[in-house]
Enzyme design. Structure first.
Site, PDB file in Angstrom:
ATOM      1  N   GLU A   1     -13.612   4.210  -0.795  1.00 24.31           N
ATOM      2  CA  GLU A   1     -13.029   4.873  -1.911  1.00 24.31           C
ATOM      3  C   GLU A   1     -13.503   4.184  -3.185  1.00 24.31           C
ATOM      4  O   GLU A   1     -13.148   5.068  -4.139  1.00 24.31           O
ATOM      5  CB  GLU A   1     -11.725   5.448  -1.993  1.00 24.31           C
ATOM      6  CG  GLU A   1     -11.370   6.119  -0.748  1.00 24.31           C
ATOM      7  CD  GLU A   1     -10.161   6.854  -0.932  1.00 24.31           C
ATOM      8  OE1 GLU A   1      -8.894   6.292  -1.476  1.00 24.31           O
ATOM      9  OE2 GLU A   1      -9.523   7.988  -0.258  1.00 24.31           O
TER      10      GLU A   1
ATOM     11  N   TRP B   1       0.928  -1.054   0.006  1.00 24.16           N
ATOM     12  CA  TRP B   1      -0.025  -0.123   0.062  1.00 24.16           C
ATOM     13  C   TRP B   1       0.743   1.107   0.141  1.00 24.16           C
ATOM     14  O   TRP B   1       2.134   1.104  -0.124  1.00 24.16           O
ATOM     15  CB  TRP B   1      -0.909   0.001   1.306  1.00 24.16           C
ATOM     16  CG  TRP B   1      -2.339   0.556   0.838  1.00 24.16           C
ATOM     17  CD1 TRP B   1      -2.733   1.516   1.059  1.00 24.16           C
ATOM     18  CD2 TRP B   1      -3.383  -0.343   0.247  1.00 24.16           C
ATOM     19  NE1 TRP B   1      -4.070   1.796   0.638  1.00 24.16           N
ATOM     20  CE2 TRP B   1      -4.432   0.681   0.282  1.00 24.16           C
ATOM     21  CE3 TRP B   1      -3.558  -1.569  -0.389  1.00 24.16           C
ATOM     22  CZ2 TRP B   1      -5.607   0.161  -0.357  1.00 24.16           C
ATOM     23  CZ3 TRP B   1      -4.653  -1.897  -0.950  1.00 24.16           C
ATOM     24  CH2 TRP B   1      -5.667  -0.976  -1.001  1.00 24.16           C
ATOM     25  N   ASP B   2       0.289   2.328   0.020  1.00 27.87           N
ATOM     26  CA  ASP B   2       1.199   3.654  -0.042  1.00 27.87           C
ATOM     27  C   ASP B   2       1.919   3.795   1.283  1.00 27.87           C
ATOM     28  O   ASP B   2       2.274   4.948   1.611  1.00 27.87           O
ATOM     29  CB  ASP B   2       0.549   4.730  -0.604  1.00 27.87           C
ATOM     30  CG  ASP B   2      -0.643   5.293   0.076  1.00 27.87           C
ATOM     31  OD1 ASP B   2      -1.313   4.722   1.144  1.00 27.87           O
ATOM     32  OD2 ASP B   2      -1.529   6.079  -0.516  1.00 27.87           O
TER      33      ASP B   2
ATOM     34  N   GLU C   1     -11.410  11.111   5.947  1.00 27.19           N
ATOM     35  CA  GLU C   1     -10.172  10.816   5.676  1.00 27.19           C
ATOM     36  C   GLU C   1      -9.517  12.292   5.382  1.00 27.19           C
ATOM     37  O   GLU C   1      -9.922  12.993   4.397  1.00 27.19           O
ATOM     38  CB  GLU C   1      -9.805   9.915   4.699  1.00 27.19           C
ATOM     39  CG  GLU C   1      -9.967   8.446   4.960  1.00 27.19           C
ATOM     40  CD  GLU C   1      -9.504   7.753   4.088  1.00 27.19           C
ATOM     41  OE1 GLU C   1      -8.730   8.127   2.807  1.00 27.19           O
ATOM     42  OE2 GLU C   1      -9.848   6.219   3.729  1.00 27.19           O
TER      43      GLU C   1
HETATM   44  C1  BMA Z   1      -6.716   6.992   1.152  1.00 22.90           C
HETATM   45  C2  BMA Z   1      -6.756   5.773   2.241  1.00 22.90           C
HETATM   46  C3  BMA Z   1      -5.899   4.850   1.921  1.00 22.90           C
HETATM   47  C4  BMA Z   1      -4.486   5.373   1.480  1.00 22.90           C
HETATM   48  C5  BMA Z   1      -4.632   6.854   2.010  1.00 22.90           C
HETATM   49  C6  BMA Z   1      -3.409   7.811   1.726  1.00 22.90           C
HETATM   50  O1  BMA Z   1      -7.085   6.655  -0.240  1.00 22.90           O
HETATM   51  O2  BMA Z   1      -8.043   5.072   1.811  1.00 22.90           O
HETATM   52  O3  BMA Z   1      -5.967   3.752   0.800  1.00 22.90           O
HETATM   53  O4  BMA Z   1      -3.358   4.735   2.098  1.00 22.90           O
HETATM   54  O5  BMA Z   1      -5.419   7.879   1.311  1.00 22.90           O
HETATM   55  O6  BMA Z   1      -3.047   7.834   0.424  1.00 22.90           O
END
Ligand code: BMA
Length: 813
Positions: free
Chosen positions: A424, A169-170, A511
């Site tokens: 997302e 993942w990132d 987020e």
């Molecule tokens: C959103 C989250 C993660 C990701 C984060 C940082 O997309 O839902 O998927 O790690 O941003 O890019």
């Protein structure tokens, strides 16, 4: 009825293949159950630590290999009608064999399995084998069969029901696990057993209600009796021969209410359920501690759009949340104690809700039990993230089975207050160029808008369901529209400066995040780079975000002085992360009640990495954690730009009115007052007030040399407003006196400022990896003092402890 675990005597071996290194091929390796292949190979000294330097890269073969686990156990026949092999979790594509006979195949990490093995067990030694086929092989085969689907990441996690972030993942490494990841054992039973017990617990004015839905599995078709008891109230229900379900209702008058942290206590009542034969013999029992509270999600459209307001016990709760990812790539390392530490860190940062993100797992019983006891609200995503997911078989059946099992498993927990359909993916379908690539293929919409809401509605109508994070509430409104439902704000970080948070007036931010490196001690443990540099090889490997370092640098350049060395870079990037999130949270909170929640991306990490986390992969708190604690405090004082001027905003998330005199002073960096005003703050319970500041305060004579200091009489907290960015301010070189005094378990560091000290931060982990400090990011005006308490195993050298780079402020260079 008897239960026994089968956790002893396991060994694993690789199925031969060209990718398997010669020292591992053909070798039998002791295996820990529950556990996974990576941690067993590591314990046997056969692989290097996957978290150090770039070792990850050399270990990709593990996920591409098939593995066989085997154990031998002794068994003696008894008089039970049935003996089942119970697997609470297999990761993931498994073939289970007992004494050479296949008992079942599984392909979903997020389900538990039970196999009737009574006919296969032998008196004496029995051999149990679980073969795990490579998750890649499985996912790639389904991808080829069903056609590819868009995915924000390169690996095929959307074609297998397995923790998605395992595939990289990132913020996470690509380490694809396999193994018996949860308990496994034998369950011997007769006549009937409790297959599922689902308590639906609500509070209706002063009455606690439990609707208990019970499902049994039978070995004999005889009448059964279910007894349930909670808080001294007992009920009985019968299940006639031929039937499998019963519903029992318990009514508890005036129970003590379960509240989120900060709103009251978290009393829990033991709920016990027993299953009996007609003659009274107890066949099975079940118990959990439940809590009486009501949950309501208000999304009724209003003049500002569509709110997203969580009401607990009829009190609207401003959500001060954090997002949660798996706390370690290897789930067997996430012990109850580690979860307790992490969730306590959340609570101590004044967090009241944790969102379990959809690329990880359905969290464990320990996680939810701790959240119940701490009063942490939990939002659990169904496990879909950042990709289009096929809805064809076998996935449709797997997803439904998984959802049914998890909704039932978690039903007893008062902390769980919200289910979300995905992370997302609806947004992705709208904005990430999926539609053409999909060419009409399924992408998960049927899960999020049909299957999952039906499952939640049928099995647990006490909890709200929201189709996505983000989701606007309606098909005809963009899923990430800030005015409707939940929104994710990612242009800040990706392309825009963090002051852009102020351009948003969101209803609920699910987020938003900003990166920083982990603690220095964490970097030193994980990386052998010498010297450490922002772009040294280990640092670069432990930065997984697209263009991460450039984005960090862009953010830094907009606000802070240019780093002269790595120590500066480390402190300033951590500071910038804290500033970004603090600015966002204070802005969003200042718009209460239009905005009713923020969930910061992200609380934790799963390994040592530069990421958006507040607590790093070794459990060390970054400066962001301290900033969150302040920004998420019950009472918040903040200076905000409003209508071309400045305003003092006071936010009160408590049940009592906040009445206090306050002052706002415009002064120089040397603390010479230029203008001052006094106000009376009167903030009703659960609300905020905005007081416009007079122009003589809001307008500086010399922007580079002045600030505003707002202080409310009865709080230690103050709000500061600087008229210039730090990189442009006319800072005096820092001058201070510091004394160090030994105290029980550590040292007390007292710093007295002779000049302003901007964002003074102490990094004792640079001297002792075990050392911790109780405060960070403190701005002192000349003459002011502060005391840091450092906890460390051995005394730290006072001279080093009170000088750069251990004690830092912006103006110390
Ligand atoms: C959103 C989250 C993660 C990701 C984060 C940082 O997309 O839902 O998927 O790690 O941003 O890019």
């Amino acid at each position: 009825m008897s239960e026994r675990t089968l956790h002893e005597g396991w060994a694993l071996r690789a199925v031969p293949g060209p990718q398997v290194p010669s020292e591992i091929a053909g070798r039998s390796v002791p295996a820990t159950v529950p556990g996974c292949v990576h941690t067993d190979l590591l314990a046997a000294g056969l692989i290097p630590d996957p978290y150090l330097d770039d070792n990850e890269d050399a270990l990709g073969w593990i996920g591409r290999t098939d593995w066989v686990y085997q154990t031998t156990f002794d068994w003696q026949p008894g008089d039970a009608d049935r003996v089942d092999l119970v697997c609470a979790g297999l990761d993931t594509v498994a073939t289970v064999t007992l004494n050479g006979t296949e008992v079942g195949r599984t392909e979903n990490q997020h389900r538990g399995y039970r196999f009737d093995v009574g006919g296969l067990l032998r008196p004496g030694a029995n051999t149990l084998t679980v073969r795990f086929d490579s998750a890649y092989g499985y996912a790639q085969a389904h991808r080829e069969r069903l056609g590819d689907r868009p995915n924000a990441y390169p690996e095929p996690f959307n074609f297998i029901r397995k923790t998605a972030c395992n595939f990289g993942w990132d913020w996470g490494p690509t380490l694809v696990t396999a193994g018996v990841w949860q308990e496994i054992g034998l369950h011997a039973w007769s006549t009937a057993r409790l297959a599922t017990v689902r308590p639906l617990v609500t509070l209706d004015e002063d009455t606690g209600r439990v609707e208990l839905r019970v499902e049994v599995e039978r070995a004999a078709d005889v009448p059964l009796v279910v007894r349930a008891e909670v808080a001294g109230v007992a009920v009985e229900a019968t299940i006639p021969a031929g039937e499998r379900t019963a519903v029992a209702r318990l009514t508890v008058r005036d129970p003590d209410r379960w509240w989120p942290v900060g709103y009251g206590e978290q009393p829990r009542y033991p709920l016990t359920v027993t299953l009996h034969a007609e003659d009274g013999r107890t066949l099975d029992s079940w118990s959990r501690r439940i809590g009486f509270r009501s949950v309501r999600l208000d999304t009724t459209p209003d003049v500002d759009g569509t709110p997203f307001t969580l009401h607990i016990n009829d009190v609207p709760v401003f959500v001060r949340g954090v997002n949660w990812i798996p706390d370690d790539v290897f789930p067997n390392r996430v012990t109850r104690q580690r979860l307790a530490e992490r969730l306590t860190q959340a609570v101590e940062a004044n967090v009241n809700l944790i969102r379990v993100w959809g690329g990880g797992r359905y969290e464990s019983a320990d996680f939810y039990d701790l959240a119940d006891s701490l009063g942490l609200l939990v939002q659990q995503d169904f496990l879909f993230a950042c990709a289009a997911y096929p809805e064809e078989e076998p996935f449709r059946t797997e997803v439904e089975a998984e959802a049914r099992e998890q909704v039932s498993r978690l039903a007893a927990h008062p902390s769980l207050v919200l289910w979300t359909g995905n992370n997302e993916n609806i947004w992705g379908w709208h904005d990430w160029d999926w539609q053409q690539a999909l060419a009409g293929r399924t992408w998960g919409r049927g899960y999020y808008l049909d299957l999952l809401p039906r499952v939640v509605g049928e099995l647990d109508p006490t909890r709200p369901y929201w189709p996505g994070s983000p989701w606007s509430g309606r098909d005809d409104v963009h899923p990430n529209d800030p005015a409707h439902g939940t929104t994710h704000i990612w242009d800040v970080w990706n392309t825009d400066d963090y002051v852009k948070y102020r351009e948003y007036l969101p209803r609920f931010v699910a987020e938003f995040g900003y990166q920083a490196p982990p603690a220095y001690a964490t970097l030193r443990r994980a990386l052998s780079d010498d010297p450490l540099a922002a772009d040294s090889p280990g640092m670069a490997h432990h930065q997984k975000a697209i263009d991460g370092d450039r984005k960090l640098r862009r953010g830094l350049d907009a606000h802070l002085p240019t780093p002269a060395d790595f120590d500066d870079w480390h402190y300033l990037t951590q500071l910038n992360q804290a500033r970004a999130i603090q600015l966002g949270v204070e802005h969003f909170r200042s718009h209460r009640p239009v905005c009713m929640g923020t969930i910061v991306w992200q609380l934790n990490d799963c390994w040592p990495v530069t990421s958006w986390s507040a607590v790093d992969g070794d459990g060390r708190r970054k400066p962001l954690w301290y900033a969150l604690r302040r920004a998420y405090a019950d009472r918040l004082l903040t200076v905000q730009p409003r209508d071309g001027g400045l305003a003092l905003v006071a936010v009160n998330e408590t049940a009592e009115a906040w009445r206090t005199p306050a002052t706002v002073t415009r002064c120089t960096l040397a603390a010479e007052p230029r203008s001052k005003t006094s106000v009376e703050l009167d903030v009703p319970a659960y609300s905020s007030v905005v007081l416009a500041l007079p122009a003589e305060l809001a307008r500086p004579d010399e922007a580079r040399r002045e600030l505003l200091v707002a202080e409310a009489g009865d709080t230690a907290e103050r709000a500061l407003w600087f008229f210039a960015e730090d990189r442009d301010a006319d800072w005096p070189t820092a001058v201070y006196d510091a004394t160090v005094e030994a105290v029980d378990g550590g040292q007390r560091v007292r710093v007295t400022a002779r000049t302003i000290l901007r964002d003074l931060t102490l990094y004792p982990d640079r001297l002792d990896p075990a050392a911790e400090v109780d405060a960070a990011l403190l701005t002192l005006l000349p003459g002011e003092s502060v005391t840091f308490t450092v906890r460390a195993d051995a005394p730290l050298d006072p001279a080093v402890l009170t000088a750069r780079p251990v004690l830092r402020c912006v103006n110390d260079s």
